[in-house]
Design a protein around this motif. Structure first.
Motif, PDB file in Angstrom:
ATOM      1  N   ALA A  26      45.681 -11.145  40.773  1.00  6.25           N
ATOM      2  CA  ALA A  26      47.131 -10.903  40.806  1.00  6.25           C
ATOM      3  C   ALA A  26      47.537 -10.064  42.011  1.00  6.25           C
ATOM      4  N   GLY A  27      46.594  -9.818  42.916  1.00  4.15           N
ATOM      5  CA  GLY A  27      46.925  -9.119  44.150  1.00  4.15           C
ATOM      6  C   GLY A  27      46.709  -7.624  44.128  1.00  4.15           C
ATOM      7  N   ARG A  28      46.102  -7.086  43.076  1.00  5.64           N
ATOM      8  CA  ARG A  28      45.853  -5.641  43.011  1.00  5.64           C
ATOM      9  C   ARG A  28      44.543  -5.291  43.710  1.00  5.64           C
ATOM     10  N   ARG A  29      44.501  -4.105  44.304  1.00  5.65           N
ATOM     11  CA  ARG A  29      43.271  -3.594  44.907  1.00  5.65           C
ATOM     12  C   ARG A  29      42.518  -2.832  43.819  1.00  5.65           C
ATOM     13  N   VAL A  30      41.334  -3.327  43.452  1.00  5.63           N
ATOM     14  CA  VAL A  30      40.644  -2.842  42.254  1.00  5.63           C
ATOM     15  C   VAL A  30      39.260  -2.310  42.610  1.00  5.63           C
ATOM     16  N   LEU A  31      38.925  -1.191  41.996  1.00  7.31           N
ATOM     17  CA  LEU A  31      37.588  -0.602  42.091  1.00  7.31           C
ATOM     18  C   LEU A  31      36.969  -0.583  40.706  1.00  7.31           C
ATOM     19  N   VAL A  32      35.725  -1.061  40.580  1.00  6.10           N
ATOM     20  CA  VAL A  32      34.984  -0.994  39.330  1.00  6.10           C
ATOM     21  C   VAL A  32      33.852   0.012  39.496  1.00  6.10           C
ATOM     22  N   LEU A  33      33.750   0.945  38.557  1.00 11.81           N
ATOM     23  CA  LEU A  33      32.717   1.977  38.577  1.00 11.81           C
ATOM     24  C   LEU A  33      31.742   1.748  37.433  1.00 11.81           C
ATOM     25  N   GLU A  34      30.464   1.710  37.745  1.00 15.61           N
ATOM     26  CA  GLU A  34      29.429   1.495  36.735  1.00 15.61           C
ATOM     27  C   GLU A  34      28.377   2.594  36.877  1.00 15.61           C
ATOM     28  N   SER A  35      28.097   3.269  35.759  1.00 18.70           N
ATOM     29  CA  SER A  35      27.148   4.393  35.808  1.00 18.70           C
ATOM     30  C   SER A  35      25.705   3.928  35.969  1.00 18.70           C
ATOM     31  N   ALA A  36      25.392   2.696  35.537  1.00 17.32           N
ATOM     32  CA  ALA A  36      24.028   2.187  35.621  1.00 17.32           C
ATOM     33  C   ALA A  36      23.759   1.573  36.994  1.00 17.32           C
ATOM     34  N   SER A  37      22.518   1.141  37.194  1.00 16.12           N
ATOM     35  CA  SER A  37      22.125   0.556  38.473  1.00 16.12           C
ATOM     36  C   SER A  37      22.348  -0.948  38.517  1.00 16.12           C
ATOM     37  N   GLN A  38      22.845  -1.531  37.415  1.00 15.17           N
ATOM     38  CA  GLN A  38      23.158  -2.949  37.387  1.00 15.17           C
ATOM     39  C   GLN A  38      24.364  -3.187  36.495  1.00 15.17           C
ATOM     40  N   VAL A  39      25.029  -4.307  36.708  1.00 18.58           N
ATOM     41  CA  VAL A  39      26.198  -4.638  35.907  1.00 18.58           C
ATOM     42  C   VAL A  39      25.744  -5.185  34.552  1.00 18.58           C
ATOM     43  N   GLY A  40      26.695  -5.270  33.626  1.00 19.58           N
ATOM     44  CA  GLY A  40      26.408  -5.954  32.369  1.00 19.58           C
ATOM     45  C   GLY A  40      26.571  -5.142  31.115  1.00 19.58           C
ATOM     46  N   GLY A  41      26.459  -3.801  31.205  1.00 14.06           N
ATOM     47  CA  GLY A  41      26.510  -3.022  29.976  1.00 14.06           C
ATOM     48  C   GLY A  41      25.406  -3.453  29.030  1.00 14.06           C
ATOM     49  N   ALA A  42      25.770  -3.762  27.785  1.00 13.03           N
ATOM     50  CA  ALA A  42      24.779  -4.229  26.818  1.00 13.03           C
ATOM     51  C   ALA A  42      24.410  -5.691  27.052  1.00 13.03           C
ATOM     52  N   ALA A  43      25.214  -6.422  27.829  1.00 17.29           N
ATOM     53  CA  ALA A  43      24.925  -7.831  28.118  1.00 17.29           C
ATOM     54  C   ALA A  43      24.200  -7.916  29.458  1.00 17.29           C
ATOM     55  N   ARG A  44      22.981  -7.426  29.476  1.00 20.99           N
ATOM     56  CA  ARG A  44      22.189  -7.466  30.699  1.00 20.99           C
ATOM     57  C   ARG A  44      20.783  -7.961  30.389  1.00 20.99           C
ATOM     58  N   THR A  45      20.009  -8.202  31.417  1.00 23.85           N
ATOM     59  CA  THR A  45      18.613  -8.610  31.278  1.00 23.85           C
ATOM     60  C   THR A  45      17.743  -7.497  31.847  1.00 23.85           C
ATOM     61  N   HIS A  46      16.693  -7.122  31.121  1.00 27.41           N
ATOM     62  CA  HIS A  46      15.823  -6.071  31.646  1.00 27.41           C
ATOM     63  C   HIS A  46      14.359  -6.405  31.399  1.00 27.41           C
ATOM     64  N   SER A  47      13.478  -5.742  32.118  1.00 26.67           N
ATOM     65  CA  SER A  47      12.046  -5.912  31.962  1.00 26.67           C
ATOM     66  C   SER A  47      11.538  -4.871  30.975  1.00 26.67           C
ATOM     67  N   PHE A  48      10.838  -5.295  29.932  1.00 24.24           N
ATOM     68  CA  PHE A  48      10.324  -4.347  28.941  1.00 24.24           C
ATOM     69  C   PHE A  48       8.799  -4.229  28.984  1.00 24.24           C
ATOM     70  N   ALA A  49       8.155  -5.094  29.738  1.00 22.23           N
ATOM     71  CA  ALA A  49       6.721  -5.033  29.985  1.00 22.23           C
ATOM     72  C   ALA A  49       6.474  -5.760  31.292  1.00 22.23           C
ATOM     73  N   LEU A 258      32.921  -2.932  43.898  1.00 22.29           N
ATOM     74  CA  LEU A 258      32.052  -2.538  42.787  1.00 22.29           C
ATOM     75  C   LEU A 258      31.106  -1.443  43.257  1.00 22.29           C
ATOM     76  N   ARG A 259      31.072  -0.350  42.521  1.00 23.15           N
ATOM     77  CA  ARG A 259      30.144   0.749  42.828  1.00 23.15           C
ATOM     78  C   ARG A 259      29.226   0.978  41.639  1.00 23.15           C
ATOM     79  N   LEU A 260      27.928   0.845  41.873  1.00 19.29           N
ATOM     80  CA  LEU A 260      26.924   1.126  40.857  1.00 19.29           C
ATOM     81  C   LEU A 260      26.466   2.575  40.973  1.00 19.29           C
ATOM     82  N   ASN A 261      25.764   3.052  39.947  1.00 16.56           N
ATOM     83  CA  ASN A 261      25.289   4.446  39.911  1.00 16.56           C
ATOM     84  C   ASN A 261      26.441   5.422  40.161  1.00 16.56           C
TER      85      ASN A 261
END
Length: 524
Positions: A26-49, A258-261
């Motif tokens: 819609a033409g707005r200048r937007v910044l997204v801030l994410e505290s983690a090192s990757q996007v997704g929140g709980a909907a992410r993929t990670h390595s567990f082993a 988009l800014r991570l960390n």
């Protein structure tokens, strides 16, 4: 440091990214801030082993709207699917199974009367889910109905209800507040079918099948499935993180920064209006609009501060119920397990261990006393059957949602988790003999772990119970149900807000619409 944007979005989960994308388009200048090192929140993929990857929380898409995939052109931004229209297989320890195909037709194993009843029943419920789905894109109205948009939204809903016909509308009003146990008992005889359907009504909820309101949560899930259309139940290639990675690429193409960390310490307020954010590293960022996809408490009490809220609002926020009952198990397996009654092709579907509604209720009962279930109900996937790249060659990942695990595991959470893992493995052995000998590594995340790792309030999928007193115009609390906070310029766009959880993006998109409407009204 100071930088200025038209809007700042806190959190790069699917709702935050959908919100940012709509604003940028819609033409707005937007910044997204994410505290983690990757996007997704709980909907992410990670390595567990080492070499093994898994979807962190939810492991299947059941409500991603086809309209969103098309509108944002997500497939051009890298989203693809390892499997779509996945079948569900309800299991019994004796090796018999009931399979339900992607078009919701009952498979072999049902008596003729229940097979016919199931087809008719799902057709009726699909009509009700269509009406419910109308609410997803609707901003909950004020009871005063001062805005023409609110009047139109309610008129549209009333028309959808009226078009059901007199008898179906009366039936919807009858069953809407029921418990799913009674509803399924009214319609079917087969215990395995009823157990499987009741599982869907309680998955992600904080109550069992005999609890009032479980028909509402089931309609919520069915409405999402209706919007998914031909995708059906789907497994993204690369895990659930692939959805938000595609959204992030779409955001970048639309000009979103988009800014991570980048963790937010405070939402700043100037002259009683949100004015930006202060990061934990001391960076100040300014914007006339701030949108938070974080949980209700962390937004209002943590980042905003109670000094900007009246006493009644603070009390309601603190009393918002958001303790989940779903744990997540990940297993790294040296080989593909064998489940009784299923061939190799069926292992690429969704497997349920919920053989009866009484089994499900008995799994729920201990959680009321902060105890773990001896025989948990499970939703199981083997994602590597459809997407082998998630594990080393010839090896596999098992991902399971575990019902019902209390948020508070008592004075010794680690001992409780060890006992829970033992109970889960004993349950799995009854359905997949020898699976314990295939385990190379495991990861068990309790609701408290999910909260700590992914920011899910109380470990609850919806960041708050989806009940009638926390639904639609009551969600999440009074004076915040239209994505607007009591502080001008601060908006709320996460799963704690209408319509709740599930990877659909509706809360984020509705919040963006509220911002744009207010901007038009105020001439900004």
């Amino acid at each position: 440091m100071s930088a200025r944007y038209d809007a700042i979005v806190i959190g790069a989960g699917h709702n935050g990214l959908c919100c940012a994308l709509d604003l940028a388009r819609a033409g707005r200048r937007v910044l997204v801030l994410e505290s983690a090192s990757q996007v997704g929140g709980a909907a992410r993929t990670h390595s567990f082993a080492s070499g093994f990857q898994v979807s962190s929380c939810a492991h299947l898409l059941h409500g991603l709207p086809q309209s969103l995939v098309r509108e944002f052109n997500l497939q051009a931004h890298g989203l693809s699917f390892a499997a779509t229209t996945m079948a569900t297989h309800a299991l019994q320890p004796d090796g018999s199974a009931l399979s339900m195909d992607p078009m919701h037709e009952a498979g072999s194993g049902l008596p003729p009367a229940d097979a016919t009843a199931y087809t008719d029943f799902r057709a009726r419920m699909a009509r009700y889910a269509d009406v419910y789905a109308t609410l997803f894109s609707t901003t909950p109205p004020r009871l005063s109905l001062q805005d023409w948009r609110e009047r139109w939204d309610l008129l549209r809903l009333a028309l959808r209800l009226r078009l059901l016909g007199k008898a179906p509308m009366r039936e919807l009003l009858r069953i809407g507040g029921m418990n799913v146990y009674d509803l399924l008992d009214d319609n079917f005889q087969t215990p395995l079918l009823k157990g499987a359907l009741a599982f869907d009504a309680t998955l992600g909820a904080d109550y069992g099948p005999r609890s009032p309101g479980t028909v509402l949560t089931w309609l919520h899930r069915l409405a999402g499935q209706q919007q998914a259309g031909s995708l059906g139940l789907a497994q993204p290639l690369g895990g659930m993180g692939a959805v938000c990675e595609a959204l992030a690429k779409a955001c970048a193409a639309a000009g979103v920064t988009l800014r991570l960390n980048a963790a937010v310490a405070r939402i700043t307020v100037h002259e009683d209006r949100a004015s930006g954010v202060l990061l934990t590293d001391g960076t100040a960022l300014e914007a006339p609009v701030v949108l938070s996809s974080a949980s209700l408490r962390s937004t209002y009490i943590g980042m905003l501060g109670v000094e900007h809220l009246d006493t009644g609002c603070v009390r309601r926020v603190r009393n918002f119920r958001s303790q989940g009952l779903v744990a997540k198990l990940h297993l790294a397996l040296r080989a593909q397990p064998a489940f009784r009654g299923l061939d190799d092709a069926a292992l690429g579907g969704r497997l349920l261990i919920s053989p009866t509604m009484d089994y499900l209720e008995q799994a729920f009962n201990p959680s009321k006393y902060r105890e773990i279930p001896q025989h948990p109900a499970l939703e199981i996937t083997l994602p590597t059957v459809n997407d082998p790249a998630l594990a080393p060659p010839g090896q596999h990942v098992l991902s399971a949602l575990v019902q019902f695990v209390p948020y508070d595991l008592g004075p010794d959470p680690q001992a409780a988790k060890a006992q829970l893992l033992e109970n889960i493995m004993a349950t799995l052995e009854r359905y997949a003999p020898g699976i314990g000998g295939l385990v190379l590594a495991s990861e068990l995340l309790s609701p408290a772990d999910l909260e700590q790792r992914f920011g899910l309030a109380g470990g609850h999928w919806h960041q708050g119970g989806l009940t009638f007193d926390q639904f639609f115009i009551n969600r999440p609390v009074a004076h915040s149900h239209q994505y607007r906070s009591p502080v001008p310029g601060l908006y709320l766009c996460g799963a704690a807000y209408h319509p709740g959880g599930g990877v659909s993006g509706w809360a984020g998109r509705n919040a963006a619409r509220a911002v744009l409407q207010d901007g038009d009204l105020h001439g900004k």
